[in-house]
Design an enzyme around this catalytic site. Structure first.
Site, PDB file in Angstrom:
ATOM      1  N   ASP A 204      33.233  41.649  42.996  1.00 30.79           N
ATOM      2  CA  ASP A 204      33.181  41.272  41.584  1.00 30.79           C
ATOM      3  C   ASP A 204      34.579  41.089  41.003  1.00 30.79           C
ATOM      4  O   ASP A 204      34.866  41.497  39.882  1.00 30.79           O
ATOM      5  CB  ASP A 204      32.398  42.294  40.756  1.00 30.79           C
ATOM      6  CG  ASP A 204      32.035  41.759  39.366  1.00 30.79           C
ATOM      7  OD1 ASP A 204      31.966  40.530  39.217  1.00 30.79           O
ATOM      8  OD2 ASP A 204      31.847  42.579  38.443  1.00 30.79           O
TER       9      ASP A 204
ATOM     10  N   SER B 150      34.455  43.399  30.382  1.00 31.68           N
ATOM     11  CA  SER B 150      34.533  43.065  31.804  1.00 31.68           C
ATOM     12  C   SER B 150      35.875  42.443  32.146  1.00 31.68           C
ATOM     13  O   SER B 150      36.324  41.507  31.486  1.00 31.68           O
ATOM     14  CB  SER B 150      33.426  42.081  32.185  1.00 31.68           C
ATOM     15  OG  SER B 150      32.230  42.741  32.410  1.00 31.68           O
TER      16      SER B 150
ATOM     17  N   HIS C 159      32.004  37.996  37.764  1.00 31.63           N
ATOM     18  CA  HIS C 159      30.864  37.619  36.914  1.00 31.63           C
ATOM     19  C   HIS C 159      31.308  37.093  35.554  1.00 31.63           C
ATOM     20  O   HIS C 159      30.525  36.462  34.846  1.00 31.63           O
ATOM     21  CB  HIS C 159      29.890  38.795  36.760  1.00 31.63           C
ATOM     22  CG  HIS C 159      30.346  39.876  35.822  1.00 31.63           C
ATOM     23  ND1 HIS C 159      30.872  41.069  36.268  1.00 31.63           N
ATOM     24  CD2 HIS C 159      30.341  39.962  34.473  1.00 31.63           C
ATOM     25  CE1 HIS C 159      31.169  41.839  35.241  1.00 31.63           C
ATOM     26  NE2 HIS C 159      30.847  41.180  34.136  1.00 31.63           N
TER      27      HIS C 159
END
Length: 826
Positions: A121, A194, A91
């Site tokens: 992911d 992230s 993402h």
């Protein structure tokens, strides 16, 4: 869980405007937790050399971000090979372009996403570098709840890259909005983390940070992808270039306990069996329960997905199933699940993070203009098609707007152009107003200069090019008189540089056009495609027509049924079509297998006419996951030729099924065709006018309940109808007279109009019957009209069918409905 948030930073404008003071370490790390007398700074130094910052341009809003030099997205990555491979979250890079990777020593590299897996992911980014320090990964068996950990990443701002926080592992095997299990930690994790590393006190990576809990009042609740999943994905990335996931070909549902997070001993219920899948071939049915795969029990979807990580497509497995009270074993060979295969497309303006580097001019290639591009100028607004765009300096001192007004008179005079400026712009004080004749290298224009209030200087110019008027407007904040004079002088040459031309060969010219020759459509049903730019949606997002209204695209989405196949579905549709039209009024190409959007589909070409123009429909039948997609392009047969065929080919070439477009709330959408029995009839009763009759079910639409007892009722099928008019105010003689006069008038107006008038005995009374066979607008039809009286009410019953649809079956249905009329209703 009420709300989770991925940890990549969405948008960053300039530097942070607010920093909140906080301790670097949220939980203490005890000295005896460190191996061999190591210190925390030493561990950080060892580990951060393997962590990088990732920055790029957000690509989800191209109309704004393409020219905004200060708008970025960022995240974090972990070096996994010394030759430049970096692991991050999918993402993070999904909607990011112009990637720049910054290592811990401050060096910058251009990056490119090479591998991408949305299910886990995880993604890989490649930079051209060597001698990097790859991370050391821990063994999954050594990870324990309660052990101390550090989170390393780029929270909130790119300026805070390689920030370190600490905490403990709060939990293992968590199932939180993920296909696989996650690690829970209380180490402070914030937007931008992230793709960063969660490391133990040996400096080993135990997970990749991915999301945090953001519900109000909740703190220190973050999650990371565990090392076993990371290694599984990395291994497949480097072996196959993607993750090759096996599938049984089933849709499964968890028990109530598993859904709410309670321990469950129930298996997974089969809710759908994909046609031609391994499960279908093995005889697995909807309603069965999957208890185990080989020796591994499965009680939740996360458990199921974790078990499948052990296998590859073409591996053989043994399933334990429960059918009712019986338990049975089934062997099957796994196939490959391609539903999660998504190619990440990085739309890049170049290799620099500053997409405007080297650009000294801006322009629009579609509308054909260009001008100088001053340093610090930022695009702040642009219309959808690019006909209006506004630029402003970073400090808000001035703004320039270019607006194009189309479909104007191409022979407009200087006077007309001046009047255009008068209507377009209002000023308090006019300082200058005139028409400026252009030279060999500059166009002519109308000019208006003035002031608006005491703090705004205004200048607008209007140019004529063919049938377009170009307005170039400058507004300067004059509240600071010293600066405003300098601003006006510095940007005067910007307005003077405006030209009605665009040189595509000029590498210093940045194209800011937003005009597209296509209309990109993405539906909430998980199907997307491109149409010509002038096509518009009608009645929602499933029907589209061109500007002339003679071509249409329609999407029909319904739930697939276990055991159904593409071939049988396409055959049913073809049979329904051929049954609906008479010979000579329809043609079919025959269903054939094609590939659409990477998915096997059936294609058919239908042609039909009502007797005037022929129309055609290209129909594509697709079964994807648990839904059936019927996509059609309809047009007039004589129009378009090869050009139209190319449009249709272009359209089908763009059809795809973006996974994130599917509305997660979609449930069962039953195909009404599965419910209809062609031989079934229903009773319509008109209590007010004392009659009832039997109709084919699909003819009758209950519609407005208040109109059930209306004096006129019409029941329709394609190209045919049955209508009943009940008149309780006129006599039979009056109605017959009006009807006869109408037929005679038609005969007088057209010698080709023929009708017969006969006396019949029906409904236990005398009936006058009129019969016509005629062409209306070149559409031949048959009409039978019956006029009679019952219990003081005069009824006029008409059955009409175009010859194109007047099959024996339809004509019998119409006449059977008339004959079924009953007048004993009280």
């Amino acid at each position: 869980m009420k709300r989770m948030k991925s940890l990549s930073k969405g948008v960053m404008k300039g530097s942070l405007s607010l920093l909140v003071a906080a301790t670097m370490f949220g939980a203490p790390v005890y000295a005896d937790a460190l191996p061999n007398g190591a210190t925390i700074p030493a561990l950080v130094q060892k580990t951060t050399s393997s962590v990088v910052a990732i920055i790029g341009r957000p690509s989800n809003d191209k109309t704004l971000s393409r020219a905004d030099r200060y708008q970025f997205a960022h995240g974090t990555g972990v070096i996994v090979r010394n030759d430049g491979y970096i692991l991050t979250n999918a993402h993070v890079v999904k909607n990011m372009r112009n990637l720049t990777i910054v290592t811990s020593d401050g060096k910058s590299y251009s990056g490119k996403t090479t591998h991408y897996d949305e299910e886990s992911d995880l993604a890989l980014v490649k930079i051209e570098a060597s001698g990097l320090t790859p991370a050391t990964f821990a063994s999954s068996s050594d990870i324990r709840v309660g052990e101390s950990v550090m989170a390393i990443g780029t929270p909130l701002s790119f300026a805070l890259r390689n920030s370190v926080t600490s905490g403990i592992i709060s939990g293992m095997e968590r199932s939180v909005q993920s296909k696989y299990r996650l690690i829970q930690t209380d180490a402070a994790i914030n937007p931008g983390n992230s793709g960063g590393a969660l490391v133990n006190m040996k400096g080993e990576v135990i997970g990749i940070n991915t999301m945090k809990y953001v519900e109000y009042g909740v703190d220190s609740l973050g999650f990371a992808i565990p090392v076993d999943t990371v290694q599984y994905v990395l291994d497949q990335f480097f072996k196959y270039g993607k993750v090759k996931r096996p599938t049984l070909g089933l849709e499964l549902a968890e028990s109530w306990e598993a859904v709410v997070g309670l321990p469950s001993s129930s298996g997974l219920e089969v809710t759908f069996v994909e046609p031609d899948s391994p499960a279908a071939k093995a005889g697995i049915k909807q309603g069965d329960k999957l208890l185990s795969i080989n020796s591994d029990s499965v009680h939740s979807m996360v458990e199921y997905n974790e078990v499948l990580k052990k296998y590859l497509p073409e591996d053989k497995v043994n399933l334990t199933l429960q059918s009712g009270l019986d338990t049975r074993k089934v062997d099957l060979v796994l196939s490959e699940d391609k539903s999660g295969s998504v190619a990440v497309i990085q739309d890049s303006d170049g290799s620099y993070i500053d997409a405007d580097q080297g650009k000294t001019m801006i322009g629009d290639s579609h509308f054909g203009w260009s001008m100088k591009y001053p340093t610090g100028l930022v695009k702040t607004n642009q219309s959808a098609n690019g006909s209006m765009v506004t630029f402003a300096d970073a400090k808000g001192g001035y703004a320039i707007t270019i607006r194009i007004q189309e479909k104007q008179s191409p022979d407009m005079t200087p006077y007309g152009l001046m009047k255009k400026l008068d209507r377009e712009d209002m000023v308090d004080t006019i300082l200058e107003k005139r028409y400026v004749e252009g030279g060999p290298d500059s166009p002519s224009y109308a000019k208006l200069v003035g002031e608006m209030g005491n703090e705004l200087y205004f200048q607008s110019r209007a140019f004529l090019k063919e049938d377009k008027v170009y307005y170039v407007t400058l507004m300067v904040n004059t509240s600071d008189s010293k600066n405003s004079a300098a601003q006006r002088n510095s940007i005067a040459d910007v307005l003077d540089s405006f030209k009605l031309e665009y040189d595509a060969k000029n590498s210093s010219l940045k194209d800011i056009t937003a005009y597209q020759d296509k209309n990109s459509v993405t539906t909430e049903y998980g199907v997307a495609f491109d149409l010509p730019q002038d096509w518009k949606a009608v009645g929602g997002d499933l029907d589209y027509v061109n500007k002339d209204g003679d071509q249409a695209v329609t999407i029909r989405v319904t739930s697939a049924v276990s055991g159904d196949t593409l071939a049988s579905w396409a055959a049913r549709e073809e049979k329904e079509f051929t049954d609906s039209y008479a010979e000579g009024y329809r043609e079919t190409q025959g269903a054939k297998e094609v590939t659409v959007g990477g998915v096997t589909a059936m294609q058919n070409l239908y042609s039909w006419t009502m007797g005037d123009k022929w129309k055609q429909t290209y129909a594509y039948y697709i079964i994807k996951d648990k839904y059936k997609y019927e996509l059609t392009w309809t047009y007039e047969k004589a129009s378009g030729g090869e050009t139209l065929e190319q449009h249709i080919a272009d359209w089908t070439g763009t059809i795809h099924f973006p996974k994130d477009a599917l509305n997660r709330s979609l449930s069962v959408i039953q195909d009404e065709a599965d419910l209809i029995d062609p031989s079934r009839t229903i009773t319509y009763t008109n209590n007010k006018y004392g009659y009832s009759l039997q109709l084919p079910e699909r003819w009758y639409d209950g519609g407005n309940e208040s109109a059930i007892d209306a004096a006129t009722k019409t029941f329709s099928s394609m190209g045919a109808n049955l209508s009943i008019l009940a008149d309780d105010r006129s006599s039979l003689e009056e109605v017959l007279n009006r009807t006869e006069q109408e037929y005679k008038k038609n005969l007088d107006n057209d010698a080709n109009y023929k009708y017969t008038e006969t006396d019949e005995s029906m409904f236990d009374t005398d009936v006058k019957k009129f019969a016509v066979q005629y062409k209306s607008r070149n559409i031949p039809y048959t009409l039978h009209e019956y006029v009679f009286a019952k219990d003081g009410i005069v009824y006029t019953v008409r059955v009409r069918a175009n010859e194109a649809v007047k099959t024996d079956k339809l004509w019998k249905q119409l006449n059977d409905a008339v004959q079924s009329m009953d007048f004993t209703v009280k």
